[in-house]
Design a protein around this motif. Structure first.
Motif, PDB file in Angstrom:
ATOM      1  N   ALA A  37      -0.379  -4.382   7.837  1.00  0.00           N
ATOM      2  CA  ALA A  37      -0.014  -4.415   6.425  1.00  0.00           C
ATOM      3  C   ALA A  37      -1.233  -4.221   5.536  1.00  0.00           C
ATOM      4  O   ALA A  37      -2.288  -4.796   5.785  1.00  0.00           O
ATOM      5  N   SER A  38      -1.043  -3.394   4.532  1.00  0.00           N
ATOM      6  CA  SER A  38      -2.037  -3.210   3.473  1.00  0.00           C
ATOM      7  C   SER A  38      -1.272  -3.163   2.153  1.00  0.00           C
ATOM      8  O   SER A  38      -1.291  -2.167   1.453  1.00  0.00           O
ATOM      9  N   THR A  39      -0.567  -4.251   1.877  1.00  0.00           N
ATOM     10  CA  THR A  39       0.309  -4.345   0.712  1.00  0.00           C
ATOM     11  C   THR A  39       0.092  -5.663  -0.012  1.00  0.00           C
ATOM     12  O   THR A  39      -0.318  -6.650   0.605  1.00  0.00           O
ATOM     13  N   LYS A  40       0.392  -5.673  -1.280  1.00  0.00           N
ATOM     14  CA  LYS A  40       0.312  -6.909  -2.050  1.00  0.00           C
ATOM     15  C   LYS A  40       1.552  -7.780  -1.870  1.00  0.00           C
ATOM     16  O   LYS A  40       1.585  -8.918  -2.297  1.00  0.00           O
ATOM     17  N   TYR A  41       2.571  -7.261  -1.194  1.00  0.00           N
ATOM     18  CA  TYR A  41       3.842  -7.967  -1.044  1.00  0.00           C
ATOM     19  C   TYR A  41       3.928  -8.697   0.304  1.00  0.00           C
ATOM     20  O   TYR A  41       4.864  -8.516   1.075  1.00  0.00           O
ATOM     21  N   LYS A  42       2.950  -9.546   0.549  1.00  0.00           N
ATOM     22  CA  LYS A  42       2.866 -10.268   1.822  1.00  0.00           C
ATOM     23  C   LYS A  42       4.070 -11.188   2.045  1.00  0.00           C
ATOM     24  O   LYS A  42       4.667 -11.184   3.127  1.00  0.00           O
ATOM     25  N   ALA A  43       4.428 -11.981   1.048  1.00  0.00           N
ATOM     26  CA  ALA A  43       5.564 -12.899   1.205  1.00  0.00           C
ATOM     27  C   ALA A  43       6.841 -12.136   1.530  1.00  0.00           C
ATOM     28  O   ALA A  43       7.670 -12.592   2.322  1.00  0.00           O
ATOM     29  N   GLU A  44       6.976 -10.950   0.956  1.00  0.00           N
ATOM     30  CA  GLU A  44       8.188 -10.160   1.142  1.00  0.00           C
ATOM     31  C   GLU A  44       8.274  -9.582   2.552  1.00  0.00           C
ATOM     32  O   GLU A  44       9.311  -9.680   3.207  1.00  0.00           O
TER      33      GLU A  44
ATOM     34  N   ASP B  36       3.067   0.489  15.343  1.00  0.00           N
ATOM     35  CA  ASP B  36       4.291   1.258  15.125  1.00  0.00           C
ATOM     36  C   ASP B  36       4.634   1.425  13.649  1.00  0.00           C
ATOM     37  O   ASP B  36       5.312   2.380  13.268  1.00  0.00           O
ATOM     38  N   LEU B  37       4.205   0.474  12.809  1.00  0.00           N
ATOM     39  CA  LEU B  37       4.658   0.426  11.426  1.00  0.00           C
ATOM     40  C   LEU B  37       3.575  -0.173  10.545  1.00  0.00           C
ATOM     41  O   LEU B  37       2.947  -1.161  10.930  1.00  0.00           O
ATOM     42  N   ASN B  38       3.367   0.414   9.377  1.00  0.00           N
ATOM     43  CA  ASN B  38       2.452  -0.157   8.399  1.00  0.00           C
ATOM     44  C   ASN B  38       3.200  -0.371   7.092  1.00  0.00           C
ATOM     45  O   ASN B  38       3.935   0.493   6.637  1.00  0.00           O
ATOM     46  N   TYR B  39       3.014  -1.554   6.518  1.00  0.00           N
ATOM     47  CA  TYR B  39       3.513  -1.860   5.177  1.00  0.00           C
ATOM     48  C   TYR B  39       2.401  -1.487   4.195  1.00  0.00           C
ATOM     49  O   TYR B  39       1.260  -1.923   4.359  1.00  0.00           O
ATOM     50  N   GLU B  40       2.732  -0.681   3.170  1.00  0.00           N
ATOM     51  CA  GLU B  40       1.739  -0.308   2.172  1.00  0.00           C
ATOM     52  C   GLU B  40       2.413  -0.110   0.827  1.00  0.00           C
ATOM     53  O   GLU B  40       3.635  -0.145   0.727  1.00  0.00           O
ATOM     54  N   ASP B  41       1.601   0.102  -0.199  1.00  0.00           N
ATOM     55  CA  ASP B  41       2.099   0.246  -1.564  1.00  0.00           C
ATOM     56  C   ASP B  41       1.818   1.632  -2.114  1.00  0.00           C
ATOM     57  O   ASP B  41       0.902   2.323  -1.665  1.00  0.00           O
TER      58      ASP B  41
ATOM     59  N   ALA C 198      12.791   6.237  -8.464  1.00  0.00           N
ATOM     60  CA  ALA C 198      13.730   5.123  -8.622  1.00  0.00           C
ATOM     61  C   ALA C 198      13.726   4.165  -7.440  1.00  0.00           C
ATOM     62  O   ALA C 198      14.211   3.042  -7.553  1.00  0.00           O
ATOM     63  N   ALA C 199      13.178   4.583  -6.312  1.00  0.00           N
ATOM     64  CA  ALA C 199      13.192   3.739  -5.114  1.00  0.00           C
ATOM     65  C   ALA C 199      12.181   2.604  -5.233  1.00  0.00           C
ATOM     66  O   ALA C 199      11.038   2.809  -5.642  1.00  0.00           O
ATOM     67  N   ALA C 200      12.596   1.415  -4.853  1.00  0.00           N
ATOM     68  CA  ALA C 200      11.684   0.263  -4.820  1.00  0.00           C
ATOM     69  C   ALA C 200      10.935   0.217  -3.499  1.00  0.00           C
ATOM     70  O   ALA C 200       9.828  -0.302  -3.420  1.00  0.00           O
ATOM     71  N   GLY C 201      11.554   0.748  -2.463  1.00  0.00           N
ATOM     72  CA  GLY C 201      10.939   0.788  -1.141  1.00  0.00           C
ATOM     73  C   GLY C 201      11.429   1.992  -0.386  1.00  0.00           C
ATOM     74  O   GLY C 201      12.538   2.477  -0.625  1.00  0.00           O
ATOM     75  N   VAL C 202      10.594   2.473   0.528  1.00  0.00           N
ATOM     76  CA  VAL C 202      10.937   3.652   1.317  1.00  0.00           C
ATOM     77  C   VAL C 202      10.398   3.456   2.730  1.00  0.00           C
ATOM     78  O   VAL C 202       9.226   3.118   2.911  1.00  0.00           O
TER      79      VAL C 202
ATOM     80  N   ALA D  34       1.821   7.866  16.439  1.00  0.00           N
ATOM     81  CA  ALA D  34       2.018   7.978  14.997  1.00  0.00           C
ATOM     82  C   ALA D  34       2.520   6.640  14.456  1.00  0.00           C
ATOM     83  O   ALA D  34       3.236   5.910  15.138  1.00  0.00           O
ATOM     84  N   THR D  35       2.156   6.323  13.238  1.00  0.00           N
ATOM     85  CA  THR D  35       2.558   5.069  12.607  1.00  0.00           C
ATOM     86  C   THR D  35       3.559   5.361  11.494  1.00  0.00           C
ATOM     87  O   THR D  35       3.271   6.127  10.584  1.00  0.00           O
ATOM     88  N   ASP D  36       4.726   4.735  11.595  1.00  0.00           N
ATOM     89  CA  ASP D  36       5.726   4.846  10.536  1.00  0.00           C
ATOM     90  C   ASP D  36       5.298   3.972   9.361  1.00  0.00           C
ATOM     91  O   ASP D  36       4.439   3.092   9.502  1.00  0.00           O
ATOM     92  N   LEU D  37       5.925   4.194   8.202  1.00  0.00           N
ATOM     93  CA  LEU D  37       5.526   3.480   6.994  1.00  0.00           C
ATOM     94  C   LEU D  37       6.714   2.838   6.294  1.00  0.00           C
ATOM     95  O   LEU D  37       7.786   3.436   6.217  1.00  0.00           O
ATOM     96  N   ILE D  38       6.508   1.629   5.795  1.00  0.00           N
ATOM     97  CA  ILE D  38       7.356   1.059   4.765  1.00  0.00           C
ATOM     98  C   ILE D  38       6.458   0.970   3.550  1.00  0.00           C
ATOM     99  O   ILE D  38       5.437   0.293   3.559  1.00  0.00           O
ATOM    100  N   ARG D  39       6.854   1.718   2.502  1.00  0.00           N
ATOM    101  CA  ARG D  39       6.050   1.778   1.279  1.00  0.00           C
ATOM    102  C   ARG D  39       6.830   1.125   0.153  1.00  0.00           C
ATOM    103  O   ARG D  39       7.986   1.452  -0.082  1.00  0.00           O
ATOM    104  N   PHE D  40       6.170   0.198  -0.536  1.00  0.00           N
ATOM    105  CA  PHE D  40       6.758  -0.491  -1.676  1.00  0.00           C
ATOM    106  C   PHE D  40       6.247   0.148  -2.957  1.00  0.00           C
ATOM    107  O   PHE D  40       5.039   0.287  -3.150  1.00  0.00           O
ATOM    108  N   ASN D  41       7.171   0.520  -3.836  1.00  0.00           N
ATOM    109  CA  ASN D  41       6.824   1.134  -5.111  1.00  0.00           C
ATOM    110  C   ASN D  41       6.524   0.024  -6.126  1.00  0.00           C
ATOM    111  O   ASN D  41       7.438  -0.621  -6.640  1.00  0.00           O
ATOM    112  N   LYS D  42       5.237  -0.180  -6.411  1.00  0.00           N
ATOM    113  CA  LYS D  42       4.824  -1.244  -7.334  1.00  0.00           C
ATOM    114  C   LYS D  42       5.457  -1.079  -8.715  1.00  0.00           C
ATOM    115  O   LYS D  42       5.746  -2.085  -9.373  1.00  0.00           O
TER     116      LYS D  42
END
Length: 187
Positions: A56-63, A90-95, A102-106, A115-123
């Motif tokens: 994870a490299s995101t500010k949304y740690k609690a989430e 396998d997966l990285n959380y990032e912002d 319009a998406a809050a997350g992708v 390869a590493t998949d991504l969950i990206r949070f739209n700040k």
């Protein structure tokens, strides 16, 4: 004889008042008719050898921690654990921040060896939500990483699901329907 009749009457009363046996939740269909969100397949997930190893490299740690715990429910077949020096990420959380998006997350799949998949949070969106809605977004996106598609919150196929496509007041943990879809996909 009157004792037997009274006993049978009491038994009939108990049986009539007893709750109906609980039915197992049924897996729900995908609402998309084409594209990667039209089916639930193991190939369209971040799962590698029965687990998702994440960083994870995101500010949304609690989430994201909430999402990881929510999908690690008792009986879940896929292990969700932090990456380590001896495992493949396998997966990285990032912002990212895009007010026009319009998406809050992708969740995005990046096929290929190591390869590493991504969950990206739209700040730009996440920062406007309360904590409960941010948790919902994180749990929803991890559901995609587990291979699940969008479910319907309206119409004839309406179900309660963390996999509704709108960031609204949907559940922030997998429902019985989500767990049924998870079982159907992963055993």
């Amino acid at each position: 004889m009157s004792n037997l009749v009274a006993g049978l009457a009491a038994l009939a009363t108990v049986l009539l008042l007893a709750p109906a046996p609980a039915r197992a939740a049924v897996a729900a269909p995908c609402i998309a008719t084409s594209g990667s969100d039209a089916t639930e397949t193991r190939e369209d997930s971040s799962v590698d050898e029965g687990e998702i190893r994440w960083t994870a490299s995101t500010k949304y740690k609690a989430e994201y921690q909430h999402a990881n715990r929510a999908w690690s429910y008792s009986g879940a077949k896929i292990k969700i654990a932090p990456d380590s020096a001896t495992t493949v990420n396998d997966l990285n959380y990032e912002d990212f921040s895009d007010a026009r998006n319009a998406a809050a997350g992708v969740w995005s799949r990046h096929p290929g060896i190591a390869a590493t998949d991504l969950i990206r949070f739209n700040k730009a969106r996440m920062d406007t939500f309360d904590a409960a809605t941010r948790r919902m977004v994180a749990a929803h996106e991890l559901g995609h990483a587990l291979g699940l598609c969008h479910k319907s919150g309206s119409g004839k196929n309406a179900v309660e699901s963390v996999m509704w496509p709108e960031a609204a007041r949907y559940p922030d943990v997998p429902t019985d329907v989500d767990k049924a879809n998870h079982r159907r996909l992963w055993g």
